[in-house]
Design a protein around this motif. Structure first.
Motif, PDB file in Angstrom:
ATOM      1  N   THR A  41      -3.551 -20.343 -66.023  1.00  0.00           N
ATOM      2  CA  THR A  41      -3.023 -19.626 -64.854  1.00  0.00           C
ATOM      3  C   THR A  41      -3.924 -18.633 -64.113  1.00  0.00           C
ATOM      4  N   ASN A  42      -5.148 -18.282 -64.861  1.00  0.00           N
ATOM      5  CA  ASN A  42      -5.898 -17.193 -64.409  1.00  0.00           C
ATOM      6  C   ASN A  42      -7.111 -17.353 -63.931  1.00  0.00           C
ATOM      7  N   HIS A  43      -7.376 -18.745 -63.796  1.00  0.00           N
ATOM      8  CA  HIS A  43      -8.879 -19.046 -63.110  1.00  0.00           C
ATOM      9  C   HIS A  43      -9.279 -18.202 -61.822  1.00  0.00           C
ATOM     10  N   ALA A  44      -8.224 -18.101 -60.851  1.00  0.00           N
ATOM     11  CA  ALA A  44      -8.730 -17.733 -59.721  1.00  0.00           C
ATOM     12  C   ALA A  44      -9.098 -16.054 -59.979  1.00  0.00           C
ATOM     13  N   GLU A  45      -8.120 -15.586 -60.511  1.00  0.00           N
ATOM     14  CA  GLU A  45      -8.393 -13.789 -61.110  1.00  0.00           C
ATOM     15  C   GLU A  45      -9.835 -13.776 -61.849  1.00  0.00           C
ATOM     16  N   LYS A  76     -14.773 -25.852 -63.865  1.00  0.00           N
ATOM     17  CA  LYS A  76     -14.700 -26.665 -62.429  1.00  0.00           C
ATOM     18  C   LYS A  76     -14.077 -25.713 -61.476  1.00  0.00           C
ATOM     19  N   THR A  77     -13.204 -24.846 -61.798  1.00  0.00           N
ATOM     20  CA  THR A  77     -12.622 -23.900 -60.743  1.00  0.00           C
ATOM     21  C   THR A  77     -13.704 -23.003 -60.379  1.00  0.00           C
ATOM     22  N   LEU A  78     -14.665 -22.621 -61.245  1.00  0.00           N
ATOM     23  CA  LEU A  78     -15.621 -21.767 -60.709  1.00  0.00           C
ATOM     24  C   LEU A  78     -16.700 -22.278 -59.989  1.00  0.00           C
ATOM     25  N   GLU A  79     -16.913 -23.536 -60.302  1.00  0.00           N
ATOM     26  CA  GLU A  79     -17.889 -24.464 -59.402  1.00  0.00           C
ATOM     27  C   GLU A  79     -17.362 -24.272 -58.037  1.00  0.00           C
ATOM     28  N   ASN A  80     -15.966 -24.411 -57.750  1.00  0.00           N
ATOM     29  CA  ASN A  80     -15.611 -24.549 -56.267  1.00  0.00           C
ATOM     30  C   ASN A  80     -15.306 -23.325 -55.896  1.00  0.00           C
ATOM     31  N   THR A  81     -14.981 -22.286 -56.420  1.00  0.00           N
ATOM     32  CA  THR A  81     -14.811 -21.081 -56.099  1.00  0.00           C
ATOM     33  C   THR A  81     -15.585 -19.779 -56.648  1.00  0.00           C
ATOM     34  N   PRO A  82     -17.017 -19.871 -56.394  1.00  0.00           N
ATOM     35  CA  PRO A  82     -18.066 -19.106 -56.886  1.00  0.00           C
ATOM     36  C   PRO A  82     -17.855 -17.572 -56.356  1.00  0.00           C
ATOM     37  N   PRO A  83     -17.990 -16.312 -57.271  1.00  0.00           N
ATOM     38  CA  PRO A  83     -18.033 -15.137 -56.961  1.00  0.00           C
ATOM     39  C   PRO A  83     -19.259 -14.832 -56.006  1.00  0.00           C
ATOM     40  N   PHE A 112     -26.907 -26.321 -68.355  1.00  0.00           N
ATOM     41  CA  PHE A 112     -26.789 -27.301 -67.098  1.00  0.00           C
ATOM     42  C   PHE A 112     -25.658 -26.700 -66.147  1.00  0.00           C
ATOM     43  N   PHE A 113     -24.686 -26.306 -66.469  1.00  0.00           N
ATOM     44  CA  PHE A 113     -23.711 -25.688 -65.512  1.00  0.00           C
ATOM     45  C   PHE A 113     -24.306 -24.443 -64.672  1.00  0.00           C
ATOM     46  N   CYS A 114     -25.092 -23.796 -65.413  1.00  0.00           N
ATOM     47  CA  CYS A 114     -25.776 -22.458 -64.833  1.00  0.00           C
ATOM     48  C   CYS A 114     -27.017 -23.064 -63.874  1.00  0.00           C
ATOM     49  N   ASN A 117     -25.188 -24.386 -60.534  1.00  0.00           N
ATOM     50  CA  ASN A 117     -24.554 -23.316 -59.859  1.00  0.00           C
ATOM     51  C   ASN A 117     -25.306 -22.214 -59.475  1.00  0.00           C
ATOM     52  N   GLY A 118     -26.622 -22.200 -60.158  1.00  0.00           N
ATOM     53  CA  GLY A 118     -27.184 -20.878 -59.694  1.00  0.00           C
ATOM     54  C   GLY A 118     -26.841 -19.408 -60.364  1.00  0.00           C
ATOM     55  N   TYR A 119     -26.556 -19.783 -61.877  1.00  0.00           N
ATOM     56  CA  TYR A 119     -26.438 -18.606 -62.645  1.00  0.00           C
ATOM     57  C   TYR A 119     -27.612 -18.541 -63.420  1.00  0.00           C
ATOM     58  N   PRO A 120     -28.073 -17.306 -63.597  1.00  0.00           N
ATOM     59  CA  PRO A 120     -29.298 -17.042 -64.578  1.00  0.00           C
ATOM     60  C   PRO A 120     -28.584 -17.369 -66.011  1.00  0.00           C
ATOM     61  N   PHE A 121     -29.257 -18.112 -66.985  1.00  0.00           N
ATOM     62  CA  PHE A 121     -28.843 -18.216 -68.335  1.00  0.00           C
ATOM     63  C   PHE A 121     -29.439 -17.112 -69.108  1.00  0.00           C
ATOM     64  N   GLY A 122     -28.566 -16.845 -70.063  1.00  0.00           N
ATOM     65  CA  GLY A 122     -28.929 -15.568 -70.823  1.00  0.00           C
ATOM     66  C   GLY A 122     -29.172 -15.969 -72.548  1.00  0.00           C
TER      67      GLY A 122
END
Ligand SMILES: Cc1cc2nc3c(=O)[nH]c(=O)nc-3n(C[C@H](O)[C@H](O)[C@H](O)COP(=O)(O)O)c2cc1C
Length: 203
Positions: A41-45, A76-83, A112-114, A117-122
């Motif tokens: 229930t906390n994906h959006a947050e 999947k949620t992060l992919e659709n609603t990126p910060p 691969f997700f990074c 979706n344009g996230y630097p991988f650390g």
């Protein structure tokens, strides 16, 4: 607010081994870390929250040679609603088997997700024997690597680390079989019952 947001992606987050690893990490890092469990229930947050951090550390177990569904659904949620801001994403993964290499495919899934979706991988820490190591005399091997991981996120210099118990596979199988037989006994379940599919319907 800390520099790092730890997200626990274990389906049993409040009682998980991942929680124990995350706590050791939190204590080890000097630039401050905040923690959240991923839930249904906390994906959006969480998607909103991660944009405010320079680093996100995903702490999760290996499930069926991949990432657990709790984490998959969140991604999947992060992919659709990126910060707006994209933090560096690092990984602390643990698996039940002795070989830390078992975790490699799950790490690649995050990498691969990074990329997509344009996230630097650390940084990465792969832990083998993750169910057991913290309760053995080999605990300090894991703690030492977690401290190195924390130092790498503090400094911004990515590292790739791994750790497992320094015992043979034969010894590991023997010790873990005894562990699970005794665990079953505590709950009135025999080894024979554990070897059947019926064990699933007892929950
Ligand atoms: C459904 C399920 C699937 C699992 N699959 C694997 C696996 O493929 N390989 C492995 O080494 N460990 C596997 N494990 C063991 C977990 O990775 C291990 O118990 C881990 O410590 C659990 O971490 P957690 O308490 O943070 O959820 C699995 C455990 C469960 C419950």
């Amino acid at each position: 607010m800390g520099n790092i947001l730890i997200l626990n992606g274990s389906p049993r987050a409040p009682k998980s081994n991942s929680k124990r690893y995350a706590e050791i990490f939190s204590k080890s890092c000097k630039t401050g870390a905040d923690s959240s469990n991923i839930s249904k229930t906390n994906h959006a947050e969480l998607c909103r929250k991660i944009g405010a951090y320079r680093n996100v550390l995903l702490v999760f177990p290996l499930y069926a040679d991949g990432i657990p569904v709790t984490l998959l659904n969140f991604l999947k949620t992060l992919e659709n609603t990126p910060p707006e801001g994209k933090p560096v994403i690092s990984v602390l993964i643990n698996c039940g088997f002795l070989e830390y290499e078992q975790n490699s495919v799950a790490v690649d899934m995050i990498r691969f997700f990074c990329q997509e979706n344009g996230y630097p991988f650390g940084s990465v820490l792969k832990i083998g024997s993750g169910e057991a190591i913290l309760d053995t005399p080999f605990r300090f091997f894991a703690v030492r690597k977690i401290k190195k991981l924390a130092a790498s996120l503090d400094s911004g210099n990515p590292v790739s680390l791994q750790v497992t118990m320094p015992i043979s596979p034969k010894m590991f199988v023997k010790a873990s079989t005894n562990y699970w037989i005794n665990y079953g006994k505590r709950y009135g379940v025999s080894q024979e019952e554990m070897n059947t599919m019926e064990i699933e319907s007892q929950n």
